[in-house]
Motif scaffolding. Structure first.
Motif, PDB file in Angstrom:
ATOM      1  N   GLN A   1       0.819  -1.217   0.000  1.00 51.24           N
ATOM      2  CA  GLN A   1       0.000   0.000   0.000  1.00 51.24           C
ATOM      3  C   GLN A   1       0.853   1.268   0.000  1.00 51.24           C
ATOM      4  O   GLN A   1       0.341   2.349  -0.233  1.00 51.24           O
TER       5      GLN A   1
ATOM      6  N   GLN B   1      -5.819   0.504   4.828  1.00 54.02           N
ATOM      7  CA  GLN B   1      -6.014   1.501   5.880  1.00 54.02           C
ATOM      8  C   GLN B   1      -4.709   2.186   6.276  1.00 54.02           C
ATOM      9  O   GLN B   1      -4.722   3.214   6.943  1.00 54.02           O
ATOM     10  N   GLN B   2      -3.570   1.613   5.868  1.00 56.55           N
ATOM     11  CA  GLN B   2      -2.279   2.212   6.188  1.00 56.55           C
ATOM     12  C   GLN B   2      -1.638   2.872   4.971  1.00 56.55           C
ATOM     13  O   GLN B   2      -0.425   3.114   4.962  1.00 56.55           O
TER      14      GLN B   2
ATOM     15  N   ILE C   1      -0.458   5.719   3.280  1.00 59.50           N
ATOM     16  CA  ILE C   1      -0.192   7.110   3.677  1.00 59.50           C
ATOM     17  C   ILE C   1       0.847   7.770   2.782  1.00 59.50           C
ATOM     18  O   ILE C   1       1.423   8.794   3.163  1.00 59.50           O
TER      19      ILE C   1
ATOM     20  N   GLY D   1      -8.656  -0.201  12.811  1.00 59.33           N
ATOM     21  CA  GLY D   1      -8.765  -0.491  11.381  1.00 59.33           C
ATOM     22  C   GLY D   1     -10.123  -1.021  11.006  1.00 59.33           C
ATOM     23  O   GLY D   1     -10.725  -0.599  10.002  1.00 59.33           O
TER      24      GLY D   1
ATOM     25  N   ASP E   1     -13.067   0.746   8.707  1.00 54.83           N
ATOM     26  CA  ASP E   1     -13.648   0.061   7.555  1.00 54.83           C
ATOM     27  C   ASP E   1     -15.156   0.256   7.483  1.00 54.83           C
ATOM     28  O   ASP E   1     -15.736   0.365   6.391  1.00 54.83           O
TER      29      ASP E   1
ATOM     30  N   GLN F   1     -14.820   9.160  10.198  1.00 57.09           N
ATOM     31  CA  GLN F   1     -13.517   8.558  10.496  1.00 57.09           C
ATOM     32  C   GLN F   1     -12.590   9.444  11.328  1.00 57.09           C
ATOM     33  O   GLN F   1     -11.930   8.947  12.244  1.00 57.09           O
TER      34      GLN F   1
ATOM     35  N   LYS G   1       6.647   3.209   9.170  1.00 62.61           N
ATOM     36  CA  LYS G   1       5.759   2.218   8.549  1.00 62.61           C
ATOM     37  C   LYS G   1       6.420   0.854   8.519  1.00 62.61           C
ATOM     38  O   LYS G   1       7.576   0.717   8.188  1.00 62.61           O
TER      39      LYS G   1
ATOM     40  N   GLU H   1      -6.215  11.127   4.591  1.00 63.09           N
ATOM     41  CA  GLU H   1      -4.768  10.956   4.705  1.00 63.09           C
ATOM     42  C   GLU H   1      -4.337  11.093   6.162  1.00 63.09           C
ATOM     43  O   GLU H   1      -3.536  10.300   6.667  1.00 63.09           O
TER      44      GLU H   1
ATOM     45  N   ARG I   1      -5.479   8.015   8.246  1.00 60.87           N
ATOM     46  CA  ARG I   1      -4.623   6.845   8.049  1.00 60.87           C
ATOM     47  C   ARG I   1      -3.262   7.040   8.721  1.00 60.87           C
ATOM     48  O   ARG I   1      -2.685   6.095   9.272  1.00 60.87           O
ATOM     49  N   THR I   2      -2.742   8.284   8.683  1.00 59.22           N
ATOM     50  CA  THR I   2      -1.471   8.568   9.335  1.00 59.22           C
ATOM     51  C   THR I   2      -1.566   8.318  10.835  1.00 59.22           C
ATOM     52  O   THR I   2      -0.681   7.683  11.444  1.00 59.22           O
TER      53      THR I   2
END
Length: 593
Positions: free
Chosen positions: A141, A171-172, A174, A223, A227, A234, A384, A409, A412-413
């Motif tokens: 990702q 979901q990760q 970034i 996570g 979803d 979110q 990461k 963004e 997710r960060t």
């Protein structure tokens, strides 16, 4: 996930496959992805007769999967298997070298190398890739833009009976912020194109094997909540979780707490500028700390020079290397890693060939220098794929999306940041240094002054140290000093070198305990002169404040034949050197602060 835990049903589905299987494995934080990679590689080698060195390729951004593969191989067979592990940037450099591109590619940026390697692959293919039977890509990702197109070209270059396993978690994702235009390939588009291929299946890992505290369990479970939440909901999901985390009052309070915390601690920041400030402040408080490097800013490990740099002949036998590796406490598999990179076969290693490829930036993950410290300061992006016992978030309230930014963004960060922890999570809020600014022309941070033209401090990079020749007047003395007396975090001082500087380009000598151990090189001069203009009267260039040793590493530079000293130091193009990091202060006169 511990060594004694057997794979669950979903993990076995992803790991126990035939070489021609093509799959995308979705795995959230703590789902046992690293163990799946290790088990997959073991299965392919032991059960499917895939040759580890030439028929398997792992593309990874961290050493975690590599270490797990090696540890499991030693437990089960008493030896390490040599599986080729590359970053995308290292793979691109290797393909350009294989294709016989003109030498000028070595001076290109990583993005330009990636673009050219993509063209070469699509036009001419690659013997190295055509021999592969399976490719494993970790953290897929994170692959966006030119690297996404390069990865697609790598997969297209595989033979029809070859397979791949791509592992990641949407979901990760970034790294889409790096995209320069709307036409660049996003991580979601990359996965969509891969999954649209014939026979590509998707496997989802739902287990949880990392979290060791209620806070860490809740962090990794975010996570699933994200979803099912609507996009507008979110931000509140992650912000609500962060708001409940315990607070650390100051960096000095953190200094007092760290000795009481078990394991490794990550201090995670939003930007590299903030990481530079926090690193400098913690070092000023006496904390032994390292700053996490980017995937592109890696150097060969110091033990390579220890073992090879001063050999009497340009080739060395396997038995000789294994003996010295044992003395240095390095895994015996290092022989195979170096041998594979240098090229050729047999029981001899060609040292100049290895040096040439390292100098070109082809540094496999296993050969990279790894700074060790109980405390790591990093941006979220550079953390990461890593995990830590304790994680401290620096000013996460500032991570809220600004007007015009993508709130997804930032969500997710934050999720990536909190899910790095096995146990302890905490928050430390710091005031932003408004003098700290980012220069887009050089991609460096600097300290500004009252006026726009002022630069009072500048970010240093590992590449700022010259690699043209071994440092010092007495080469032997300097090499011995670097190996015996220099530690990560030690103070370095600078002095303008009047013999090598001009009114257009400065060169500074670098000193440790009063001994010259390096000089600034072309990368530093290019960055410095874009940011700093020489004064036409008086001294043209400013004094520099102290910096810190970022690492003692192997330098791959120009072979040094000729003189009596060079016959032992650097003769094959390898020697011991330093890397520097941090914010260095600039001062034009003694009265300046």
């Amino acid at each position: 996930m511990t060594d004694s835990v057997a794979l669950d049903a979903e993990q076995r589905l992803a790991a126990e496959v035939s070489p021609e299987t093509r799959q995308v494995v979705t795995a959230g934080p703590g789902a046992g992805k690293t163990e799946v990679v290790a088990s997959l590689l073991r299965h392919l080698v032991e059960e499917e007769d895939v040759e580890a060195t030439d028929e398997l390729l792992v593309i990874s951004f961290s050493r975690a999967a590599v270490a797990a593969v090696q540890a499991r191989s030693r437990r089960e067979s008493g030896r390490s298997r040599l599986v080729t592990v590359r970053t995308l940037d290292s793979l691109a450099s290797s393909l350009l070298d294989e294709a016989g591109e003109p030498e000028e590619w070595r001076r290109w940026s990583f993005d330009r190398r990636i673009q050219r390697a993509t063209e070469v692959l699509r036009d001419d293919g690659s013997d190295e890739l055509e021999a592969l039977r399976h490719v494993v890509v970790d953290e897929v990702q994170d692959v966006v833009g030119v690297r996404a197109e390069f990865l697609l070209s790598v997969l297209e270059a595989l033979e029809d009976d070859a397979g791949f396993t791509l592992l990641g978690d949407p979901q990760q994702a970034i790294y889409d912020f790096q995209l320069r235009s709307a036409n660049d390939t996003t991580s979601a588009q990359l996965l969509e194109r891969v999954l649209s291929g014939e026979g590509v299946r998707q496997v989802v890992l739902r287990g949880q094997y990392r979290a060791a505290s209620s806070e860490a369990v809740e962090a990794t479970a975010l996570g699933r909540r994200l979803d099912t939440a609507r996009a507008a909901e979110q931000p509140a999901v992650v912000e609500g979780f962060v708001d409940r985390l315990p607070l650390v009052g100051s960096l000095d309070e953190l200094r007092r707490l760290l000795p009481r915390w078990e394991g490794r601690t990550a201090v995670l920041c939003a930007t590299n500028g903030e990481a530079l400030e926090v690193t400098r402040s913690l070092r000023g408080l006496g904390v032994d700390v390292v700053q996490q490097r980017s995937a592109q800013d890696q150097a060969p490990a110091r033990w390579i020079a220890d073992v090879l740099a001063e050999r009497a002949r340009p080739t060395v036998s396997r038995d000789e290397v294994l003996l010295d590796l044992e003395r240095a406490g390095v895994d015996a598999a290092a022989w195979g890693w170096m041998r594979s990179l240098a090229g050729g076969r047999g029981a001899e290693l060609d040292i100049p060939s290895l040096a040439r490829r390292l100098a070109a930036g082809i540094v496999p993950v296993e050969l990279q220098a790894v700074p060790t410290s109980a405390v790591v300061v990093s941006t979220v992006h550079r953390a990461k794929g890593l995990e830590f016992d304790n994680v401290v978030l620096i000013s996460p309230e500032s991570w809220v999306a600004a007007e015009g930014e993508d709130p997804g963004e930032r969500v997710r960060t934050t999720f990536v940041a909190v899910s790095r922890a096995r146990s302890r999570l905490a928050v430390l809020s710091l005031p932003w240094n408004w003098r700290l600014r980012h220069d887009g022309r050089t991609d460096r941070w600097y300290l500004g002054g009252r006026e726009k033209y002022m630069t009072l401090g500048l970010e240093l990079a590992g590449s700022d140290v010259s690699t043209e020749v071994p440092p010092g007047e007495d080469l032997r003395l300097v090499q011995d000093h670097l190996r015996a007396r220099v530690l990560v975090g030690d103070e370095l001082t600078f002095a303008l070198d009047p013999r090598r500087s001009t009114t257009e380009r400065p060169v500074y000598s670098i000193h440790h305990d009063g001994l010259l151990v390096g000089r600034t090189g072309e990368s530093f001069a290019d960055t410095f002169t874009r940011r700093i203009r020489p004064r036409r009267t008086g001294r043209p260039w400013p004094d520099l404040g102290a910096a810190a040793v970022d690492g003692v590493v192997t330098v791959a530079g120009t072979p040094q034949p000729g003189s009596a000293q060079a016959s032992t130091v650097g003769r094959w193009g390898l020697w011991t050197g330093i890397r520097i990091s941090g914010l260095v202060d600039l001062q034009w006169s003694k009265e300046e602060k």
